[in-house]
Design an enzyme around this catalytic site. Structure first.
Site, PDB file in Angstrom:
ATOM      1  N   ASP A  95      -8.526  35.897  25.791  1.00 33.54           N
ATOM      2  CA  ASP A  95      -9.082  34.561  26.516  1.00 33.54           C
ATOM      3  C   ASP A  95      -9.951  35.075  27.534  1.00 33.54           C
ATOM      4  OD1 ASP A  95      -7.490  32.663  25.319  1.00 33.54           O
ATOM      5  OD2 ASP A  95      -5.818  33.652  25.941  1.00 33.54           O
TER       6      ASP A  95
ATOM      7  N   ASP B  65      -3.958  25.964  20.632  1.00 31.44           N
ATOM      8  CA  ASP B  65      -3.478  26.837  21.575  1.00 31.44           C
ATOM      9  C   ASP B  65      -3.175  26.336  22.863  1.00 31.44           C
ATOM     10  OD1 ASP B  65      -4.015  29.254  23.099  1.00 31.44           O
ATOM     11  OD2 ASP B  65      -6.245  29.170  23.022  1.00 31.44           O
TER      12      ASP B  65
HETATM   13  C1  DX5 Z   1      -5.211  29.079  27.791  1.00 30.82           C
HETATM   14  C2  DX5 Z   1      -5.394  30.087  27.030  1.00 30.82           C
HETATM   15  C3  DX5 Z   1      -4.296  30.306  25.946  1.00 30.82           C
HETATM   16  C4  DX5 Z   1      -3.147  30.996  26.555  1.00 30.82           C
HETATM   17  C5  DX5 Z   1      -1.996  30.805  25.490  1.00 30.82           C
HETATM   18  O1  DX5 Z   1      -6.316  29.019  28.751  1.00 30.82           O
HETATM   19  O2  DX5 Z   1      -6.704  29.746  26.016  1.00 30.82           O
HETATM   20  O3  DX5 Z   1      -4.742  31.219  24.886  1.00 30.82           O
HETATM   21  O4  DX5 Z   1      -3.372  32.272  26.947  1.00 30.82           O
HETATM   22  O5  DX5 Z   1      -0.711  31.260  26.222  1.00 30.82           O
HETATM   23  P1  DX5 Z   1       0.616  30.522  26.232  1.00 30.82           P
HETATM   24  O6  DX5 Z   1       1.027  30.434  24.723  1.00 30.82           O
HETATM   25  O7  DX5 Z   1       1.370  31.109  26.957  1.00 30.82           O
HETATM   26  O8  DX5 Z   1       0.328  29.217  26.616  1.00 30.82           O
HETATM   27 ZN    ZN Z   2      -7.016  31.043  24.023  1.00 26.19          ZN
END
Ligand code: DX5
Ligand code: ZN
Length: 206
Positions: free
Chosen positions: A32, A167
């Site tokens: 990310d 996501d």
């Molecule tokens: C949020 C990110 C996600 C996040 C997912 O901005 O794009 O990829 O890291 O993490 P979880 O599964 O903990 O929401």
């Molecule tokens: Zn992400």
């Protein structure tokens, strides 16, 4: 169901997290990238992504939450397997064309409050659409169930070979909703990385 593991919440112990993903049955390593403008967090500078590519044994699924097109191209030039940027930051398909021209598969991400109509001009040109089920910026947030209806609507008009991914806040409870809405891939961060046994969580998501 393909599972892409986000290591955002493991930023302070990245090498350990990449190694754990390497040893797991994850399909992709999700990174990310945040610019502090499109989202109010800053993570994964170019050099860090280059270093991760050197040690990752999994295909890289890079998610750019950044506005600057020149910087998007620099991440593309690392040649990850998939490069996903946001539909909210483009006005035409020139970036999509650039990324494809260098042999990188392209994804378009869409925020929870953005209308799926915005995707329509580009769906025939991309390999993946990433539905955000949280406001992007941080891991560990709660899954917004409204996204499910959006995915169902989109699925009606999506090309059959398009990868549809989701996501944010994905866990063992909501993954079946994602599956029945039409997703064939999920991104999971904390649900996987909070568990010492990554494969146990990954199995729950399949
Ligand atoms: C949020 C990110 C996600 C996040 C997912 O901005 O794009 O990829 O890291 O993490 P979880 O599964 O903990 O929401
Ligand atoms: Zn992400």
């Amino acid at each position: 169901m393909k599972v892409s593991v986000s290591i955002l919440k493991e930023y302070d112990r990245l090498i350990n997290a990449v190694n754990k993903v390497n040893q797991s049955k994850a399909d992709f390593l999700h990174i990310d990238v945040m610019d502090g403008k499109f989202v109010d967090n800053q993570k994964f500078p170019l050099e860090v992504v280059k270093d991760i590519k050197k040690i990752s044994k999994k295909p890289l699924d890079v998610h750019l939450m950044i506005e600057n097109h020149e910087l998007i191209k620099k991440y593309a030039d690392i040649i990850p397997d998939y490069l996903t940027f946001h539909v909210e930051v483009i006005n035409d398909s020139s970036l999509i064309k650039y990324v494809k021209s260098i042999g990188v598969k392209v994804g378009l991400a869409i925020n929870p409050e953005t209308d799926i109509k915005c995707l329509m001009p580009y769906v025939g040109d991309v390999d993946l659409v990433l539905f955000m089920s949280v406001t992007p910026g941080y891991g560990g947030q709660i899954f917004k169930e409204e996204v499910i209806d959006k995915i169902k609507e989109f699925k009606k008009v999506a090309p059959s070979d398009l990868i549809i991914s989701v996501d944010g806040g994905v866990n063992d409870k909501n993954v079946s909703l994602c599956k029945y809405a039409g997703c064939n891939m999920v991104v999971a961060g904390s649900y996987v990385t909070n568990n010492d046994d990554y494969d146990k969580s990954i199995r729950d998501l399949r």
